[in-house]
Scaffold this active site. Structure first.
Site, short mmCIF file in Angstrom:
data_model
loop_
_atom_site.label_atom_id
_atom_site.label_comp_id
_atom_site.label_asym_id
_atom_site.label_seq_id
_atom_site.Cartn_x
_atom_site.Cartn_y
_atom_site.Cartn_z
N GLY A 163 -10.14 -9.17 -1.53
CA GLY A 163 -8.99 -9.67 -0.77
C GLY A 163 -8.48 -11.03 -1.19
N GLY A 181 -13.52 -4.04 -0.08
CA GLY A 181 -14.89 -3.57 0.18
C GLY A 181 -15.33 -2.51 -0.82
N ARG A 217 0.82 -1.22 0.00
CA ARG A 217 0.00 0.00 0.00
C ARG A 217 0.85 1.26 0.00
NH1 ARG A 217 -4.44 -2.34 4.21
NH2 ARG A 217 -5.81 -3.21 2.64
N LYS A 240 -19.57 -17.13 0.94
CA LYS A 240 -21.00 -16.94 1.20
C LYS A 240 -21.77 -16.27 0.08
CE LYS A 240 -20.85 -16.32 6.20
NZ LYS A 240 -20.91 -15.22 7.18
P1 AMP Z 1 -14.90 -14.57 0.62
O1 AMP Z 1 -14.22 -13.78 1.70
O2 AMP Z 1 -16.36 -14.65 0.74
O3 AMP Z 1 -14.43 -14.14 -0.76
O4 AMP Z 1 -14.44 -16.06 0.83
C1 AMP Z 1 -13.11 -16.47 0.75
C2 AMP Z 1 -12.97 -17.76 1.50
O5 AMP Z 1 -13.85 -18.72 0.95
C3 AMP Z 1 -11.59 -18.35 1.43
O6 AMP Z 1 -11.00 -18.33 2.68
C4 AMP Z 1 -11.83 -19.78 0.96
O7 AMP Z 1 -11.08 -20.73 1.66
C5 AMP Z 1 -13.30 -19.98 1.23
N1 AMP Z 1 -13.90 -21.00 0.36
C6 AMP Z 1 -13.83 -21.08 -0.97
N2 AMP Z 1 -14.46 -22.18 -1.42
C7 AMP Z 1 -14.92 -22.83 -0.34
C8 AMP Z 1 -15.65 -24.05 -0.15
N3 AMP Z 1 -16.00 -24.81 -1.19
N4 AMP Z 1 -15.97 -24.39 1.11
C9 AMP Z 1 -15.60 -23.63 2.16
N5 AMP Z 1 -14.92 -22.48 2.04
C10 AMP Z 1 -14.58 -22.08 0.82
#
Ligand code: AMP
Length: 399
Positions: A357, A380, A35, A201
């Site tokens: 991220g 974000g 950064r 999610k």
């Molecule tokens: P996000 O912050 O929502 O972009 O999610 C990123 C996180 O999702 C990472 O730490 C990944 O390890 C997790 N992730 C990706 N695919 C899966 C999965 N199939 N099951 C559980 N966690 C996951």
């Protein structure tokens, strides 16, 4: 609004909002200076023109006023190193009041002043007008170069701009790059436009998917969130991640996409595991037929081929979120294959923007960061931009 590169900063004091929120270890050493390095071109242009620079940033999350561990003074030696011997870097022990006013008044052309952490004053995050006005008095022109905080209507990111005339406020080089790349994807995308959305999610990504239904030709959904979409279609997903309260929402997103003629691509198969662990037993199976006790932790071998094919025929690509649990070696092949496909499509002339991220961490980890068109620094902020929201930090400069 002025254009940074055309502005002559000779004899001017530029008040620059940067994002110096870098990680420090327990010895106050910087463990990742990305950064800080990202802000250097903007600082150097002002200095080369014969101006001086006043840098302001937040740093960590101090609760009540000043705290040693959140002082920006720890960054001064490294900033001096990044800028070289020529400009002298000064530090003001407060971002407003006498310390800041005096330090600013003493600045000579070619000097750099770093102000103490903005968040030592609660007025910063409240977007307080009086506080913003005090900041504004320190400089002749205002430059916002902190895309990572552009989605916050804080005093230094948005409100302060109101105290500068239109020709005295502008984006810095980093922010210009971020905004023009994001606009290129959202407003001027060459078709086919594929959005790759992954991560844990569905609930975090609903708004972005809904907004992209208006813009994209194809949406690839991978990562943990894909299983909510499979279950919504009555499939067996075993112990895979699932948001049961979002099943009907997932169905309605699929219906909306169909009505709009947007192709939604779900991973047809998955790498499955018998536990969420680096040493789990693994196998490959259809994503809708995952046995009880097993969970999908990466997109499968066929899905990697399918997704790559879609990516390779795209002219615009947006990628937010990993395809699997890429932090564990056994479940990183999906994310890696997608990174490769995005890099190849870029080489063939597509415009690709990676942001958020974890997808940024993934392209860096696999060494693809210089093989995509743009890697966004704002997690974000980028998400909110693609959700179709107006970012206060951008609006404040544009208005
Ligand atoms: P996000 O912050 O929502 O972009 O999610 C990123 C996180 O999702 C990472 O730490 C990944 O390890 C997790 N992730 C990706 N695919 C899966 C999965 N199939 N099951 C559980 N966690 C996951």
């Amino acid at each position: 609004m002025s254009t940074f590169s055309k502005f002559n900063f000779g004899g001017k004091k530029a008040l620059v909002r940067v994002d110096f929120n870098v990680p420090l270890n327990e010895k106050y050493q910087i463990t990742d200076d990305t950064r800080m390095r990202a802000a250097i071109p903007t600082i150097q242009k002002v200095l080369q023109d014969g101006g001086s620079v006043i840098l302001m940033s937040h740093f960590g999350r101090p609760k009540e006023g000043p705290e040693k561990k959140y002082s920006l003074i720890h960054l001064v030696p490294h900033l001096q190193k990044l800028l070289g011997d020529e400009p002298e870097v000064f530090f003001a022990a407060d971002c407003i009041g006498e310390a800041a006013t005096k330090a600013s008044a003493l600045l000579q052309k070619g000097d750099v002043l770093l102000l103490e952490n903005l968040r030592f004053h609660k007025e910063e995050e409240k977007g307080d007008m009086g506080f913003a006005e005090q900041l504004s008095k320190l400089g002749d022109v205002y430059i916002n170069d902190a895309f990572g905080t552009a989605h916050r209507a804080h005093a230094s990111t948005a409100i302060v701009a109101d105290f500068f005339d239109a020709d005295k406020k502008m984006f810095g080089l980093l922010m210009e790059g971020e905004v023009s790349s994001a606009e290129k994807v959202l407003l001027q995308s060459e078709k086919p436009f594929t959005a790759i959305i992954g991560g844990a999610k569905v609930s975090d990504k609903i708004l972005i998917i809904e907004n992209l239904l208006e813009k994209a030709t194809d949406i690839i959904i991978g990562g943990g969130m894909a299983y909510t979409f499979w279950k919504a279609q009555g499939k067996d997903i075993g112990n895979s991640l699932c948001e049961d309260d979002r099943l009907s929402l997932a169905s309605s997103l699929l219906e909306k996409a169909k009505a709009k003629g947007v192709n939604i691509h779900l991973p047809i198969d998955s790498t499955i595991a018998d536990k969420f662990a680096a040493d789990a037993n693994t196998s490959n199976c259809n994503s809708g037929e995952i046995p009880a006790g097993w969970m999908g932790l990466d997109i499968g071998t066929q899905a990697r081929l399918d997704f790559s094919e879609v990516i390779l025929r795209s002219k615009t690509i947006l990628w937010n979120g990993p395809m699997g649990v890429f932090e564990m070696e056994k479940f990183q092949a999906g994310t890696k294959t997608i990174a490769e496909a995005v890099a190849t499509a870029t080489q063939k002339g597509a415009f690709s923007l990676v942001g958020g991220g974890d997808s940024v961490a993934a392209v860096n980890q696999f060494g693809f960061n210089d093989k995509v068109s743009y890697v966004s620094t704002g997690g974000g902020a980028m998400l909110e931009f693609f959700e179709g929201k107006e970012l206060p930090g951008i609006a404040a400069i544009n208005k």
